[in-house]
Design a protein around this motif. Structure first.
Motif, PDB file in Angstrom:
ATOM      1  N   GLU A  52      -3.346  -2.712  10.352  1.00 51.26           N
ATOM      2  CA  GLU A  52      -2.780  -4.075  10.249  1.00 51.26           C
ATOM      3  C   GLU A  52      -2.566  -4.848   8.732  1.00 51.26           C
ATOM      4  N   GLU A  53      -3.993  -4.747   8.274  1.00 51.59           N
ATOM      5  CA  GLU A  53      -4.407  -5.164   6.791  1.00 51.59           C
ATOM      6  C   GLU A  53      -3.433  -4.275   6.007  1.00 51.59           C
ATOM      7  N   LEU A  54      -3.418  -2.921   6.026  1.00 53.22           N
ATOM      8  CA  LEU A  54      -2.685  -2.400   5.029  1.00 53.22           C
ATOM      9  C   LEU A  54      -1.274  -2.604   5.122  1.00 53.22           C
ATOM     10  N   LYS A  55      -0.727  -2.734   6.291  1.00 53.00           N
ATOM     11  CA  LYS A  55       0.618  -3.136   6.546  1.00 53.00           C
ATOM     12  C   LYS A  55       1.223  -4.279   5.721  1.00 53.00           C
ATOM     13  N   LEU A  56       0.222  -5.193   6.052  1.00 52.33           N
ATOM     14  CA  LEU A  56       0.392  -6.491   5.340  1.00 52.33           C
ATOM     15  C   LEU A  56       0.477  -6.467   3.967  1.00 52.33           C
ATOM     16  N   HIS A  57      -0.597  -5.724   3.416  1.00 49.18           N
ATOM     17  CA  HIS A  57      -0.688  -5.581   2.034  1.00 49.18           C
ATOM     18  C   HIS A  57       0.519  -5.051   1.207  1.00 49.18           C
ATOM     19  N   HIS A  58       1.119  -3.929   2.154  1.00 50.47           N
ATOM     20  CA  HIS A  58       2.283  -3.372   1.528  1.00 50.47           C
ATOM     21  C   HIS A  58       3.460  -4.413   1.584  1.00 50.47           C
ATOM     22  N   ARG A  59       3.556  -5.301   2.675  1.00 49.12           N
ATOM     23  CA  ARG A  59       4.700  -6.290   2.838  1.00 49.12           C
ATOM     24  C   ARG A  59       4.465  -7.152   1.858  1.00 49.12           C
ATOM     25  N   GLU A  60       3.312  -7.660   1.344  1.00 53.48           N
ATOM     26  CA  GLU A  60       3.097  -8.746   0.426  1.00 53.48           C
ATOM     27  C   GLU A  60       3.349  -8.057  -0.991  1.00 53.48           C
ATOM     28  N   ARG A  61       3.016  -6.630  -1.267  1.00 58.93           N
ATOM     29  CA  ARG A  61       3.539  -5.958  -2.268  1.00 58.93           C
ATOM     30  C   ARG A  61       5.141  -6.055  -2.778  1.00 58.93           C
ATOM     31  N   LEU A  62       5.656  -5.937  -1.714  1.00 56.74           N
ATOM     32  CA  LEU A  62       7.081  -5.909  -1.618  1.00 56.74           C
ATOM     33  C   LEU A  62       7.869  -7.328  -2.026  1.00 56.74           C
ATOM     34  N   GLU A  63       7.197  -8.193  -1.435  1.00 59.10           N
ATOM     35  CA  GLU A  63       7.629  -9.532  -1.811  1.00 59.10           C
ATOM     36  C   GLU A  63       7.296  -9.975  -3.317  1.00 59.10           C
ATOM     37  N   GLU A  64       6.235  -9.401  -3.883  1.00 56.57           N
ATOM     38  CA  GLU A  64       5.600  -9.620  -5.053  1.00 56.57           C
ATOM     39  C   GLU A  64       6.828  -8.928  -6.182  1.00 56.57           C
ATOM     40  N   VAL A  65       7.245  -7.716  -5.576  1.00 53.20           N
ATOM     41  CA  VAL A  65       8.162  -6.970  -6.566  1.00 53.20           C
ATOM     42  C   VAL A  65       9.254  -7.926  -6.711  1.00 53.20           C
ATOM     43  N   LEU A  66       9.932  -8.400  -5.437  1.00 55.24           N
ATOM     44  CA  LEU A  66      10.960  -9.089  -5.338  1.00 55.24           C
ATOM     45  C   LEU A  66      11.056 -10.282  -6.043  1.00 55.24           C
ATOM     46  N   SER A  67       9.763 -11.145  -6.105  1.00 54.42           N
ATOM     47  CA  SER A  67       9.673 -12.179  -6.799  1.00 54.42           C
ATOM     48  C   SER A  67       9.669 -11.975  -8.463  1.00 54.42           C
ATOM     49  N   ILE A  68       9.195 -10.759  -8.832  1.00 59.38           N
ATOM     50  CA  ILE A  68       9.188 -10.530 -10.275  1.00 59.38           C
ATOM     51  C   ILE A  68      10.731 -10.287 -10.844  1.00 59.38           C
ATOM     52  N   LEU A  69      11.437  -9.526  -9.769  1.00 59.93           N
ATOM     53  CA  LEU A  69      12.767  -9.347 -10.214  1.00 59.93           C
ATOM     54  C   LEU A  69      13.849 -10.398 -10.080  1.00 59.93           C
ATOM     55  N   ARG A  70      13.192 -11.766  -9.536  1.00 63.92           N
ATOM     56  CA  ARG A  70      14.149 -12.970  -9.526  1.00 63.92           C
ATOM     57  C   ARG A  70      14.203 -13.476 -10.993  1.00 63.92           C
ATOM     58  N   GLU A  71      13.418 -12.874 -11.884  1.00 64.13           N
ATOM     59  CA  GLU A  71      13.446 -13.486 -13.129  1.00 64.13           C
ATOM     60  C   GLU A  71      14.396 -12.563 -14.007  1.00 64.13           C
ATOM     61  N   GLY A  72      15.121 -11.492 -13.292  1.00 62.68           N
ATOM     62  CA  GLY A  72      16.100 -10.732 -13.933  1.00 62.68           C
ATOM     63  C   GLY A  72      15.630  -9.290 -13.666  1.00 62.68           C
ATOM     64  N   ARG A  73      16.691  -8.523 -14.464  1.00 63.94           N
ATOM     65  CA  ARG A  73      16.569  -6.881 -14.453  1.00 63.94           C
ATOM     66  C   ARG A  73      15.338  -6.488 -15.341  1.00 63.94           C
ATOM     67  N   LYS A  74      14.775  -5.479 -14.768  1.00 66.63           N
ATOM     68  CA  LYS A  74      13.665  -5.033 -15.622  1.00 66.63           C
ATOM     69  C   LYS A  74      13.606  -3.457 -15.364  1.00 66.63           C
ATOM     70  N   ASN A  75      12.674  -2.745 -15.898  1.00 64.48           N
ATOM     71  CA  ASN A  75      12.356  -1.276 -15.880  1.00 64.48           C
ATOM     72  C   ASN A  75      11.077  -1.426 -14.898  1.00 64.48           C
ATOM     73  N   ALA A  76      10.530  -0.100 -14.616  1.00 65.74           N
ATOM     74  CA  ALA A  76       9.577  -0.091 -13.721  1.00 65.74           C
ATOM     75  C   ALA A  76       8.197  -0.276 -14.222  1.00 65.74           C
ATOM     76  N   PHE A  77       8.148   0.144 -15.714  1.00 61.08           N
ATOM     77  CA  PHE A  77       6.976  -0.179 -16.394  1.00 61.08           C
ATOM     78  C   PHE A  77       6.736  -1.663 -16.737  1.00 61.08           C
ATOM     79  N   ARG A  78       7.811  -2.470 -16.831  1.00 61.76           N
ATOM     80  CA  ARG A  78       7.866  -4.092 -17.079  1.00 61.76           C
ATOM     81  C   ARG A  78       7.249  -4.608 -15.703  1.00 61.76           C
ATOM     82  N   ILE A  79       7.785  -4.056 -14.497  1.00 61.79           N
ATOM     83  CA  ILE A  79       7.459  -4.785 -13.158  1.00 61.79           C
ATOM     84  C   ILE A  79       6.129  -4.486 -12.974  1.00 61.79           C
ATOM     85  N   ALA A  80       5.368  -3.334 -13.062  1.00 60.39           N
ATOM     86  CA  ALA A  80       4.134  -2.762 -12.924  1.00 60.39           C
ATOM     87  C   ALA A  80       3.166  -3.709 -13.834  1.00 60.39           C
TER      88      ALA A  80
END
Ligand SMILES: [Zn+2]
Length: 327
Positions: free
Chosen positions: A239-267
């Protein structure tokens, strides 16, 4: 350090000097033909620890077979030094194919470049990445196993469970009578297994989440992981691991809300549970893992339709499609 887990079933802790993983758990089952599960890097400290442990257990390496959970060098690397003419090396097919094809360093570097990896840091990869430094010294003759295959070792009757995600072919061993799971790097207690991608031909996070559900459904008393502590509360951990990845996905989406980026920038903008104060201080190999992890999450979001990927010039950029856009 050798520790008894069950009758004729032991753990040898093999140090991984300089790695945040600290050590790897190698499991040894004594029998007419002994079995060693996972081995350590192909380097001196690992070999010394393994030989000391096997000596303490009185294991004859000439009467020993191997099971390797996945292709990473900390699990497979030392096997090429330990195997003898009679050894069988049980391994999954997708990872065996990858090993037999050789590690396509040029492909990885091309992929890294497409994803915005700076040129001067790319040059350091082959020298700094433990996966390349401590890989198996020669080709091994793998005996490939698939879902449901049985592996008998003395009183233990293991069933092979395919758990793709951490690698394409990652495989666990389940012993239903003893209710034990040798989990490799599929489920770990104190650290989170990396889910990363260096190619575009699969969706590792999607497969990983499905593999977690598969293990959740099993009846397990004890999980014997590839690193750190042995544990029992596997459903809670899943359950914890699944939650961790859901939060990670949310984090990536929130980073992309600032605009278009490459994977290096996102990381570089994602949060990482490491000792370094800033992204610039990450060693090259840690950046490499981080970008692989970012790409795995981006691939998941792309397939689910919330992220769009596009080429511009010689670089790949990611942006939001509009679905999932929250304030
Ligand atoms: Zn691994």
């Amino acid at each position: 350090m050798v520790e008894k887990i069950l009758p004729n079933f032991y753990r040898i802790e093999i140090p991984l000097p300089g790695s945040p993983l600290k050590s790897i758990n190698s499991y040894v089952i004594r029998n007419e033909r002994n079995l060693i599960i996972d081995t350590g890097w192909n380097q001196d400290e690992c070999l010394t620890a393994m030989q000391a442990g096997l000596g303490e257990l009185g294991v004859d390496i000439n009467q020993t077979d191997f099971f390797i959970t996945h292709l990473h060098s900390d699990h497979l690397g030392l096997a090429s030094t330990l195997t003898t003419e009679t050894s069988k090396v049980y391994f999954n097919k997708p990872d065996a194919d990858r090993m037999n094809a050789g590690i396509p360093l040029d492909d990885l570097i091309r992929f890294a470049r497409l994803n915005g990896y700076p040129e001067k840091e790319l040059e350091a990869i082959p020298l700094s990445h433990p996966g390349f430094k401590f890989k198996a010294k020669e080709e091994l003759n793998f005996h490939t196993m698939k879902e449901g295959d049985r592996l008998d070792v003395g009183d233990y009757v293991f069933k092979c469970i395919e758990t793709p995600g951490h690698t394409k072919g990652h495989m666990c061993l389940y012993e239903p009578d003893q209710r034990i799971l040798v989990s490799g790097d599929h489920i770990l207690q104190d650290i989170t297994p990396t889910i990363s991608s260096w190619s575009d031909d699969w969706n590792p996070l999607k497969e990983y989440l499905a593999s977690l559900d598969k293990i959740y459904a099993l009846d397990i008393k004890l999980v014997l992981p590839g690193h750190r502590r042995i544990f029992g509360n596997y459903r809670e951990r899943i359950e914890e691991l699944k939650l961790h990845h859901r939060e990670r996905l949310e984090e990536v989406l929130s980073i992309l809300r600032e605009g278009r980026k490459n994977a290096f920038r996102i990381a570089s903008q994602m949060s990482w549970d490491v000792l370094y104060d800033s992204w610039d201080l990450f060693p090259v190999s840690q950046k490499w893992f981080a970008i692989g992890e970012a790409i795995a999450h981006l691939k998941y979001l792309e397939e689910e339709g919330s992220v769009r990927k596009e080429m511009q010039g010689q670089e790949i950029f990611f942006s939001l499609t509009g679905i999932h856009q929250k304030a």
